[in-house]
Design a protein around this motif. Structure first.
Motif: not given
Length: 416
Positions: A89-101
């Motif tokens: 979950g934290e790995s996915i959140r790390k990717l998400v944190s760099h998205l604008n959406a």
């Protein structure tokens, strides 16, 4: 090959660049294009191969492409343990944190109060990473619906079955829509796992990276002959001689974990036990201390053999041998991750010699026996009447006692 050749959205390529991923791993190169085409995927890969990003990146790509209207669950990732749920979950959140959406990722597992997780799911979620037991609890509490899930990911499917989640998996599969994408990852494929995959997947893209030399972890395997009473002092000797900043020590039972950790502490080595009977708070605190270097040794039962990623862990020690060759593979896979090298040492006592030979046979590799001066083995093995396949139960005459079964049941409950 670079990530830009795989067909990912520009926003994801920017996120990858900001995080610092250099180039895709073998499983990412093979899996991402197949997932973007909408195919089911059957992936065989060891932990540490970049598997999480292999399914997370296309999952986020299709989410960004299809998003519109009310939020509903796009991706469901099922994992066997609490620790793996947090890690994925934290790995996915790390990717998400760099998205604008905005993308909402929920991480849910048992062993803690359900109420905060129910609150976190208000308004829905885009991606949920869950252990099976807690997912079903949330569904029963009407905190989450999986009826319109677009993609199901089973991560470490073999461990899900090892921990007794077959019934829960069947209940979850019955609640999912018939039309969905299925992504199935496992490091090993015993018959029960293959049967599950065959029932779930439709003409899957088969991805096998275990045989690629570049994907093989740099793990040096050693086997040291030693008497049972001398194992703890040999362990202390090895830790001090090699100056390991961290070592994961695997034992057979909760009692052994507590006992060995206590002995190491008495001998000046900072150690803690890790097993399924610890509360989630205690497990989290222990892992934090180990990762930060406050602990030098983590003495664990097989509840920790999967789903725990310790960066740059230099060594693993099999104080007690695992019951199966499959568990041996997962234990030693805690070291030598993400391109680093590591050493995996097994203590081979006289009565475990035959069992270790079966493990060697299963992995098609002979590990020469070593003798450490001052710790020479003097015990002799008892007569062996016969053996069975280590993948399906170990050595005859070494069947689990009632206490062992109760401890394993407690460990499985801890995994939920």
């Amino acid at each position: 090959m670079s990530f830009s050749t795989l067909g990912l959205a520009p926003s994801l390529l920017n996120a990858i660049a900001e995080i610092g991923y250099d180039e895709p791993t073998a499983i990412q190169r093979a899996a991402i294009p197949a997932m973007l085409r909408g195919e089911d995927v059957l992936g065989a890969a060891q932990t540490g191969s970049g598997k999480t990003a292999a399914f997370a990146l296309p999952l986020l790509h299709t989410l960004l492409e299809r998003r519109g209207g009310a939020r509903q669950l796009h991706g469901l990732v099922l994992v066997p343990t609490r620790e793996l749920a947090v890690q994925v979950g934290e790995s996915i959140r790390k990717l998400v944190s760099h998205l604008n959406a905005p993308v909402k990722v929920a991480i849910v597992f048992g062993g803690v109060s359900i109420n905060p997780q129910m609150m976190a799911l208000r308004g829905g979620a885009d991606i949920v990473v869950a252990t099976p037991g807690r997912l079903l609890d949330l569904i029963e509490h009407r905190a989450l619906s999986i009826a319109h899930t677009a993609t199901l990911v089973l991560d470490e499917a073999d461990r899900l079955l090892d921990l007794g989640f077959s019934e829960e998996l069947n209940r979850i599969l019955a609640l999912l829509p018939a039309r969905r994408q299925n992504l199935f990852f496992s490091a090993t494929f015993p018959p029960a796992v293959q049967k599950l995959a065959d029932g779930m997947l439709h003409q899957p893209a088969r991805i096998e990276v275990l045989s690629e030399a570049a994907s093989q972890p740099a793990i040096t395997q050693r086997a040291i002959a030693v008497d049972v009473p001398r194992r703890t002092m040999l362990l202390k000797h090895l830790i001090q001689e090699h100056k390991w900043r961290g070592v994961m020590v695997f034992v057979a039972t909760k009692y052994a974990a507590d006992h060995v950790a206590d002995k190491l502490n008495r001998n000046g080595i900072r150690a803690a036990s890790f097993h399924g009977e610890l509360s989630q708070g205690a497990r989290t605190e222990t892992l934090t201390d180990f990762r930060s270097g406050r602990l030098q040794a983590l003495v664990a039962t097989d509840v920790a053999a999967r789903g725990i990623d310790i960066a740059r862990l230099p060594a693993v020690v099999n104080y007690d041998l695992p019951r199966s060759a499959v568990d041996y593979t997962h234990r030693i896979g805690r070291t030598g991750r993400a391109g680093a090298s590591g050493v995996a040492i097994s203590f081979v006592t006289a009565d475990a010699e035959q069992h270790f030979r079966l493990i060697e046979k299963r992995q098609n590799q002979r590990v020469p026996r070593e003798t450490i001066p001052g710790f020479e083995r003097t015990e002799t093995a008892p007569p062996v009447s016969g053996v069975t396949d280590t993948e399906n139960g170990g050595i005859k005459g070494k069947r689990k006692s009632k206490k062992d079964k109760l401890r394993e049941a407690a460990a499985r409950a801890g995994g939920e």
